[in-house]
Design a protein around this motif. Structure first.
Motif, PDB file in Angstrom:
ATOM      1  N   ASP A   1      43.676  -3.691  39.618  1.00  0.00           N
ATOM      2  CA  ASP A   1      42.714  -3.744  40.784  1.00  0.00           C
ATOM      3  C   ASP A   1      43.497  -4.425  41.863  1.00  0.00           C
ATOM      4  N   LEU A   2      44.306  -5.065  41.740  1.00  0.00           N
ATOM      5  CA  LEU A   2      45.029  -5.950  42.858  1.00  0.00           C
ATOM      6  C   LEU A   2      46.344  -5.259  43.296  1.00  0.00           C
ATOM      7  N   ASP A   3      46.597  -4.008  42.808  1.00  0.00           N
ATOM      8  CA  ASP A   3      47.834  -3.317  43.165  1.00  0.00           C
ATOM      9  C   ASP A   3      47.819  -3.293  44.641  1.00  0.00           C
ATOM     10  N   SER A   4      46.900  -2.401  44.975  1.00  0.00           N
ATOM     11  CA  SER A   4      46.677  -1.909  46.537  1.00  0.00           C
ATOM     12  C   SER A   4      45.816  -2.922  47.262  1.00  0.00           C
ATOM     13  N   ASP A   5      46.291  -2.878  48.640  1.00  0.00           N
ATOM     14  CA  ASP A   5      45.327  -3.739  49.739  1.00  0.00           C
ATOM     15  C   ASP A   5      44.118  -3.079  49.667  1.00  0.00           C
ATOM     16  N   ALA A   6      44.111  -1.685  49.842  1.00  0.00           N
ATOM     17  CA  ALA A   6      42.838  -0.940  49.845  1.00  0.00           C
ATOM     18  C   ALA A   6      41.855  -1.298  48.801  1.00  0.00           C
ATOM     19  N   SER A   7      42.242  -1.594  47.332  1.00  0.00           N
ATOM     20  CA  SER A   7      41.552  -1.953  46.519  1.00  0.00           C
ATOM     21  C   SER A   7      40.861  -3.347  46.643  1.00  0.00           C
ATOM     22  N   ILE A   8      41.887  -4.115  47.053  1.00  0.00           N
ATOM     23  CA  ILE A   8      41.411  -5.475  47.313  1.00  0.00           C
ATOM     24  C   ILE A   8      40.392  -5.582  48.520  1.00  0.00           C
ATOM     25  N   ASP A   9      40.506  -4.647  49.426  1.00  0.00           N
ATOM     26  CA  ASP A   9      39.595  -4.885  50.650  1.00  0.00           C
ATOM     27  C   ASP A   9      38.385  -4.358  49.976  1.00  0.00           C
ATOM     28  N   ALA A  10      38.205  -3.390  49.150  1.00  0.00           N
ATOM     29  CA  ALA A  10      37.038  -2.778  48.632  1.00  0.00           C
ATOM     30  C   ALA A  10      36.385  -4.143  47.786  1.00  0.00           C
ATOM     31  N   LYS A  11      37.110  -4.775  47.175  1.00  0.00           N
ATOM     32  CA  LYS A  11      36.412  -6.118  46.272  1.00  0.00           C
ATOM     33  C   LYS A  11      35.794  -7.002  47.325  1.00  0.00           C
ATOM     34  N   LEU A  12      36.842  -7.320  48.483  1.00  0.00           N
ATOM     35  CA  LEU A  12      36.420  -8.231  49.188  1.00  0.00           C
ATOM     36  C   LEU A  12      34.980  -7.694  50.163  1.00  0.00           C
TER      37      LEU A  12
END
Length: 486
Positions: free
Chosen positions: A390-401
């Motif tokens: 889930d922390l591979d891509s910045d987009a996935s991290i942004d969604a978590k944020l």
């Protein structure tokens, strides 16, 4: 006994003394008790009115304890919300740290043009990491023509599954170079099962709709041989001869490979390629290891079956673990935010009564945006645990944020609601205290004695008593004057 006749003066002074003694006794009682109305006989109206006021004050005083406990219950929930909010903010910080980290592992490969050659198509494939379990391949050659399929047609008609099952116990084996696959025919086998089994090995099995004969094709152009009892029975125990391999052009340059890799939609944001002084530099944009196939034992890209591994981002992987540990603490904080057996963060309802008749109450409970009762936990806040990927891509991290931002909004809204409830209860507590004071003061005004006045009265009565005693003594002496006659 004979009656004793008292003179008028003695009788008058005696009655005065008795009246003064009675008044002194009443005054002394008022001073001793502090009340001017000690019983209904003293003043029925004041006595019963004061009793009613004191009774109401007592009933309201009994409500103060429940209000005090209610305030502490809300404060306990607010303490839990404050700690949960800090935990979510820490989770945000963890994700932001992961987003800022760019310590992805890289490996640079020289391209072995000689080994790749131009006689056949060679590929470089990627598997694992963010790419997943399905390999994505990139041609190392510039292809100029496609392969001609190699085919073998059977000579035995197989009209339906029953016809195929007539060869039960026989096995069809197909071999193309080092690629071999077998299909054992049973009395329950179907044509669809045969087609599926062969296709998984790179063969295409099809039954001619006109003749129902079995035709086998290999699209990559490689010739193959059919063997086994079933191959003989079905008429495919021959070697294909019409397959033509693809004709390829020159080996692609490093820049061409970089462009193709970065432009591949299946690899975008999963790996990144660049030209490292003439070498193909591959960056693994993942927390998991990436397997690169097509690398020789010398570490050069040559299109062979050799593999190379590029490690994952360990920093982001560790931050994923930290995130999950913080998430586990969130539910524990909610579980511990209880007081006197009531936990507002777990959906419990707190009901407080504000007046002695029970007509003024308030229900305090955590509620969602629709006004329905809810609890405060990871599930209701929409906070899920994270996998390393889930922390591979910045987009996935942004969604978590974004999810954490929504959770903070929910927490702040609930905290505001509890704060409003707390203000109401505290105001009612202060109101109740003031009302009790008003009621008790009103009752006191009706029954309390003025000690200064009563003390003055007592002093006056004592003086009157002394004077009455002197007057009684003088009256008695006047009666004794008759004794002088004897």
């Amino acid at each position: 006994m004979a009656d004793v006749n008292l003179s008028k003066a003695v009788r008058s002074n005696l009655l005065s003394l008795q009246s003064t003694a009675s008044s002194m006794a009443k005054t002394q009682e008022r001073l001793a008790t502090g009340l001017k109305v000690n019983s209904a006989l003293d003043n029925p109206t004041n006595f019963f009115t004061a009793a009613s006021l004191n009774s109401r004050a007592s009933d309201m005083a009994s409500l103060l304890d429940s209000m005090s406990n209610g305030i502490k219950t809300i404060e306990a929930a607010d303490n839990g919300l404050s700690s949960i909010t800090k935990t979510v903010e820490s989770m945000q910080s963890t994700l932001r740290q992961a987003r800022q980290d760019k310590s992805f592992k890289t490996t640079s490969y020289a391209v072995d043009s000689t080994t790749i050659g131009t006689s056949s198509v060679k590929t470089l494939s990627f598997e694992g990491g963010a790419v997943g379990s399905s390999p994505v391949s990139i041609n190392l050659n510039t292809t100029s023509s496609a392969a001609t399929p190699a085919t073998v047609a059977g000579s035995v008609a197989v009209a339906d599954d029953t016809a195929l099952q007539a060869f039960a116990g026989q096995t069809l084996t197909l071999t193309s170079g080092t690629n071999t696959t077998s299909f054992a025919i049973t009395n329950t086998s179907t044509k669809a099962e045969l087609e599926t089994a062969l296709s998984s090995a790179g063969f295409t099995a099809a039954f001619d709709s006109g003749t129902n004969e079995l035709g086998i094709t290999r699209a990559d152009g490689a010739n193959f041989t059919g063997s086994g009892a079933a191959a003989t029975s079905l008429g495919v125990a021959t070697t294909s001869t019409d397959g033509v391999a693809a004709v390829t052009g020159a080996v692609k340059t490093v820049d061409a490979l970089v462009t193709e890799i970065n432009g591949n939609s299946s690899l975008k944001d999963k790996i990144r390629a660049s030209n490292d002084n003439g070498k193909l530099r591959i960056e693994n944009l993942s927390t998991e290891s990436l397997e690169v196939t097509g690398v020789g034992s010398d570490g050069e890209v040559d299109g062979t079956a050799g593999t190379s591994e590029i490690g994952g981002n360990e920093v982001r992987k560790n931050l994923a673990k930290q995130f999950n540990e913080l998430r586990d603490q969130l539910d524990k904080l909610a579980d511990d935010a209880s007081f006197n057996g009531i936990n507002l963060l777990r959906g419990d309802k707190l009901k407080l009564t504000f007046n002695e008749t029970g007509t003024s109450t308030i229900d305090i409970q955590a509620k969602d945006s629709d006004g329905d009762a809810t609890s405060i936990n990871n599930t209701s806040l929409g906070i899920t645990s994270v996998q390393d990927s889930d922390l591979d891509s910045d987009a996935s991290i942004d969604a978590k944020l974004g999810k954490l931002g929504d959770a903070l909004g929910t927490l702040r809204s609930q905290s505001s609601a509890f704060g409003s409830n707390l203000s109401i209860v505290q105001n009612r507590q202060d109101f109740t205290k003031n009302m009790i004071n008003t009621l008790e003061t009103g009752a006191a005004n009706l029954t309390l004695a003025d000690t200064n006045e009563e003390a003055a009265n007592l002093l006056a009565l004592q003086t009157r008593q002394q004077l009455s005693s002197t007057a009684l003594s003088m009256a008695s002496q006047a009666d004794q004057a008759v004794l002088r006659l004897f």
